[in-house]
Write an enzyme that holds these catalytic residues in place. Sequence first.
Site, PDB file in Angstrom:
ATOM      1  N   LYS A 105     -30.157 -44.587  54.029  1.00 44.27           N
ATOM      2  CA  LYS A 105     -29.175 -44.809  52.958  1.00 44.27           C
ATOM      3  C   LYS A 105     -28.580 -43.473  52.524  1.00 44.27           C
ATOM      4  O   LYS A 105     -29.221 -42.689  51.844  1.00 44.27           O
ATOM      5  CB  LYS A 105     -29.801 -45.495  51.730  1.00 44.27           C
ATOM      6  CG  LYS A 105     -28.695 -46.036  50.820  1.00 44.27           C
ATOM      7  CD  LYS A 105     -29.125 -46.308  49.409  1.00 44.27           C
ATOM      8  CE  LYS A 105     -29.142 -45.112  48.540  1.00 44.27           C
ATOM      9  NZ  LYS A 105     -27.841 -44.419  48.374  1.00 44.27           N
TER      10      LYS A 105
ATOM     11  N   GLU B 124     -38.524 -34.692  48.723  1.00 43.35           N
ATOM     12  CA  GLU B 124     -37.888 -33.366  48.614  1.00 43.35           C
ATOM     13  C   GLU B 124     -37.038 -33.412  47.355  1.00 43.35           C
ATOM     14  O   GLU B 124     -35.999 -34.083  47.329  1.00 43.35           O
ATOM     15  CB  GLU B 124     -36.989 -33.093  49.829  1.00 43.35           C
ATOM     16  CG  GLU B 124     -37.712 -33.090  51.161  1.00 43.35           C
ATOM     17  CD  GLU B 124     -38.693 -31.959  51.297  1.00 43.35           C
ATOM     18  OE1 GLU B 124     -38.587 -30.965  50.549  1.00 43.35           O
ATOM     19  OE2 GLU B 124     -39.588 -32.067  52.143  1.00 43.35           O
TER      20      GLU B 124
ATOM     21  N   CYS C 287     -30.644 -27.589  45.850  1.00 42.60           N
ATOM     22  CA  CYS C 287     -32.002 -27.670  45.299  1.00 42.60           C
ATOM     23  C   CYS C 287     -32.638 -26.288  45.340  1.00 42.60           C
ATOM     24  O   CYS C 287     -33.495 -25.962  44.539  1.00 42.60           O
ATOM     25  CB  CYS C 287     -32.818 -28.666  46.104  1.00 42.60           C
ATOM     26  SG  CYS C 287     -32.666 -28.398  47.863  1.00 42.60           S
TER      27      CYS C 287
ATOM     28  N   GLU D  22     -32.952 -27.937  35.940  1.00 44.17           N
ATOM     29  CA  GLU D  22     -32.061 -27.816  37.100  1.00 44.17           C
ATOM     30  C   GLU D  22     -30.662 -28.249  36.676  1.00 44.17           C
ATOM     31  O   GLU D  22     -30.461 -29.396  36.275  1.00 44.17           O
ATOM     32  CB  GLU D  22     -32.565 -28.714  38.230  1.00 44.17           C
ATOM     33  CG  GLU D  22     -31.704 -28.624  39.467  1.00 44.17           C
ATOM     34  CD  GLU D  22     -32.180 -29.535  40.581  1.00 44.17           C
ATOM     35  OE1 GLU D  22     -32.404 -30.732  40.327  1.00 44.17           O
ATOM     36  OE2 GLU D  22     -32.311 -29.041  41.716  1.00 44.17           O
TER      37      GLU D  22
HETATM   38  P1  NAD Z   1     -30.396 -38.795  43.035  1.00 38.45           P
HETATM   39  O1  NAD Z   1     -31.864 -38.793  42.822  1.00 38.45           O
HETATM   40  O2  NAD Z   1     -29.534 -39.318  41.949  1.00 38.45           O
HETATM   41  O3  NAD Z   1     -30.013 -39.642  44.325  1.00 38.45           O
HETATM   42  C1  NAD Z   1     -30.516 -39.344  45.605  1.00 38.45           C
HETATM   43  C2  NAD Z   1     -30.380 -40.574  46.479  1.00 38.45           C
HETATM   44  O4  NAD Z   1     -31.225 -41.606  45.962  1.00 38.45           O
HETATM   45  C3  NAD Z   1     -28.975 -41.171  46.531  1.00 38.45           C
HETATM   46  O5  NAD Z   1     -28.754 -41.677  47.826  1.00 38.45           O
HETATM   47  C4  NAD Z   1     -29.059 -42.304  45.513  1.00 38.45           C
HETATM   48  O6  NAD Z   1     -28.138 -43.342  45.743  1.00 38.45           O
HETATM   49  C5  NAD Z   1     -30.474 -42.797  45.719  1.00 38.45           C
HETATM   50  N1  NAD Z   1     -31.108 -43.455  44.566  1.00 38.45           N
HETATM   51  C6  NAD Z   1     -30.794 -43.324  43.253  1.00 38.45           C
HETATM   52  N2  NAD Z   1     -31.661 -44.047  42.520  1.00 38.45           N
HETATM   53  C7  NAD Z   1     -32.523 -44.625  43.381  1.00 38.45           C
HETATM   54  C8  NAD Z   1     -33.666 -45.482  43.226  1.00 38.45           C
HETATM   55  N3  NAD Z   1     -34.092 -45.875  42.022  1.00 38.45           N
HETATM   56  N4  NAD Z   1     -34.340 -45.870  44.337  1.00 38.45           N
HETATM   57  C9  NAD Z   1     -33.954 -45.458  45.555  1.00 38.45           C
HETATM   58  N5  NAD Z   1     -32.870 -44.668  45.768  1.00 38.45           N
HETATM   59  C10 NAD Z   1     -32.187 -44.250  44.696  1.00 38.45           C
HETATM   60  O7  NAD Z   1     -30.005 -37.297  43.428  1.00 38.45           O
HETATM   61  P2  NAD Z   1     -28.549 -36.730  43.715  1.00 38.45           P
HETATM   62  O8  NAD Z   1     -27.851 -36.542  42.412  1.00 38.45           O
HETATM   63  O9  NAD Z   1     -27.884 -37.527  44.785  1.00 38.45           O
HETATM   64  O10 NAD Z   1     -28.911 -35.308  44.359  1.00 38.45           O
HETATM   65  C11 NAD Z   1     -29.184 -34.196  43.605  1.00 38.45           C
HETATM   66  C12 NAD Z   1     -30.676 -33.953  43.530  1.00 38.45           C
HETATM   67  O11 NAD Z   1     -31.220 -33.861  44.836  1.00 38.45           O
HETATM   68  C13 NAD Z   1     -31.017 -32.640  42.865  1.00 38.45           C
HETATM   69  O12 NAD Z   1     -32.059 -32.818  41.951  1.00 38.45           O
HETATM   70  C14 NAD Z   1     -31.473 -31.756  44.019  1.00 38.45           C
HETATM   71  O13 NAD Z   1     -32.365 -30.735  43.655  1.00 38.45           O
HETATM   72  C15 NAD Z   1     -32.099 -32.743  44.922  1.00 38.45           C
HETATM   73  N6  NAD Z   1     -32.144 -32.229  46.301  1.00 38.45           N
HETATM   74  C16 NAD Z   1     -33.332 -31.798  46.812  1.00 38.45           C
HETATM   75  C17 NAD Z   1     -33.404 -31.263  48.085  1.00 38.45           C
HETATM   76  C18 NAD Z   1     -34.700 -30.759  48.667  1.00 38.45           C
HETATM   77  O14 NAD Z   1     -34.779 -30.598  49.878  1.00 38.45           O
HETATM   78  N7  NAD Z   1     -35.721 -30.499  47.875  1.00 38.45           N
HETATM   79  C19 NAD Z   1     -32.244 -31.181  48.861  1.00 38.45           C
HETATM   80  C20 NAD Z   1     -31.054 -31.633  48.321  1.00 38.45           C
HETATM   81  C21 NAD Z   1     -31.009 -32.161  47.032  1.00 38.45           C
END
Ligand code: NAD
Length: 501
Positions: free
Chosen positions: A201, A275, A309, A405
């Site tokens: 997804k 992650e 991140c 963050e």
């Molecule tokens: P998010 O948690 O809002 O969403 C991430 C993904 O999860 C999206 O595809 C979203 O549609 C899905 N999602 C949202 N709620 C969900 C649920 N309840 N169950 C299952 N899936 C769900 O994060 P974002 O705003 O898309 O991305 C930013 C975040 O990602 C930041 O906190 C960043 O640090 C983190 N990030 C971490 C890494 C790493 O490798 N550690 C890499 C990139 C981004």
Amino acid sequence: MNTRDTQCQFTVAPTELASALAQGAALSLPGALINGKCENGGGGQHFVLDPVTGSAIGEFHAATAVQVEKAAKAAARALPSWKAKNRLERARVLRAIADRIEQAHDELAALQRHNNGKPAGEAEVDVLDVINTFRYYGDVCANMKNLQVEDLDLGVASYCAQMHYEACGSVALIVPWNFPMVTTAWKVAAALAAGCTIVLKPSELTPVAELALANLIHEAGLPPGVLNLVFGSADTGRALVSHPGMAKVSFTGSTETGVAVMRECAQRMARVSLELGGKSALIVCADANLNLAVELAVSGAFCNAGQMCSATSRILVQDSVYDEFTSRLKAAVEALKVGGPDANMGPVISARQLEKILGYVARAHADNIPVLAKGHLPEDTPPGFFIAPRVYADVPHDHPLWTEEIFGPVACVRRFSTYQQAVQIANDSQFGLVATVVTENSEAAKTMSDGLQAGLVWINAPQMIFPGTSWGGFKRSGIGRELGVAGMRAYQEMKQVLRTA
Ligand code: NAD
């Protein structure tokens, strides 16, 4: 999958997608790609925006729980055959995927720019990372003789044993929007090498590059059903995470969502890798090469408009070079080009993200936090989600600017006196993803890298990530590691077979 899917007439090939976008055509995107076929989503409508202009470049309807079920079934049907493929067969497909992506390099980079707002250089680096990741896991499959079975040395003559590494099953892969194709490649290539089948997804904000990538992966010879995609937001994600057919969930995203994902996985003991977020430190020692330190501080905080991140947005500077370093940093931040064709920094992903970042800026203003440096937006900045980069000084250690963050181009600087103090300040965080140390003193480098609580410490180096290494964090930055052999093993179960000799 055909270049133009015959069932629904979706444009899916990178060349066609890139040329449609270049001509300003609005894309009608599928809600799912199941068993190699695109289909309309049955759920709510999503508009896909170009963050540079803020305008829609396409739309799709989200995949429903019924479509998630269908994708899970397709992955389950494809599992026995893909799992049974020997490592050389997997290697052939993974290497063919890398070659096919390489041929479409320019178009994929264009799609990253259109759907993510990345400046050209950053978009190209992303595509190279994707190619290298598939090639690396192709090489792992080709060269690692014990990828599937390993003879164990028990040290006794009366017994012999083997370790079997079996694909854990069909897996749910969920990725965010900030490095969409890259995060996807890290998961998909490792899971395929392990023998798993997949339901992926992508983020609802950036489906375009993933769709194009899936098209290339199928063109390269991956059998239908091994990789399925469902597009949508939290509802689609929740349906996928809670699906009993998903033996493992590998999630990249915010810590908040990661906690919800882990809780759901715990119900049915599904394997889980997370992650998550970060608030990482960059430490500038008194003996640092200050030109290098400024370069690393700027790229560490403002690459991808700070939406990383791994952003090193807490900059710690040793007392004796604080004034010199901060005056050079100020000049470098003010010189950053935001927006425009030769931009060093693009927009943030969405109006919502912009609003969130501006909330932190307003809070800093209300709390009288001094602005050390602020970039500017030229008059001809496009109308999208742009924000000038900012650096704040003397931020209290318990202020949200320092502890949370932000995921935008906002950094903070503080002083330290001793190496031990720098490590203590850096570690005083709920997160522990990465850290950067800038020093010419190898003993200082060792003291810091030994003491820092982070999954990756760069010493005098930019944020390079090689596919054969590891990626992941301590504390609330996640659980598990991606990349390298460990990243592939994370998609396998170990089964020991012991017999009498
Ligand atoms: P998010 O948690 O809002 O969403 C991430 C993904 O999860 C999206 O595809 C979203 O549609 C899905 N999602 C949202 N709620 C969900 C649920 N309840 N169950 C299952 N899936 C769900 O994060 P974002 O705003 O898309 O991305 C930013 C975040 O990602 C930041 O906190 C960043 O640090 C983190 N990030 C971490 C890494 C790493 O490798 N550690 C890499 C990139 C981004």
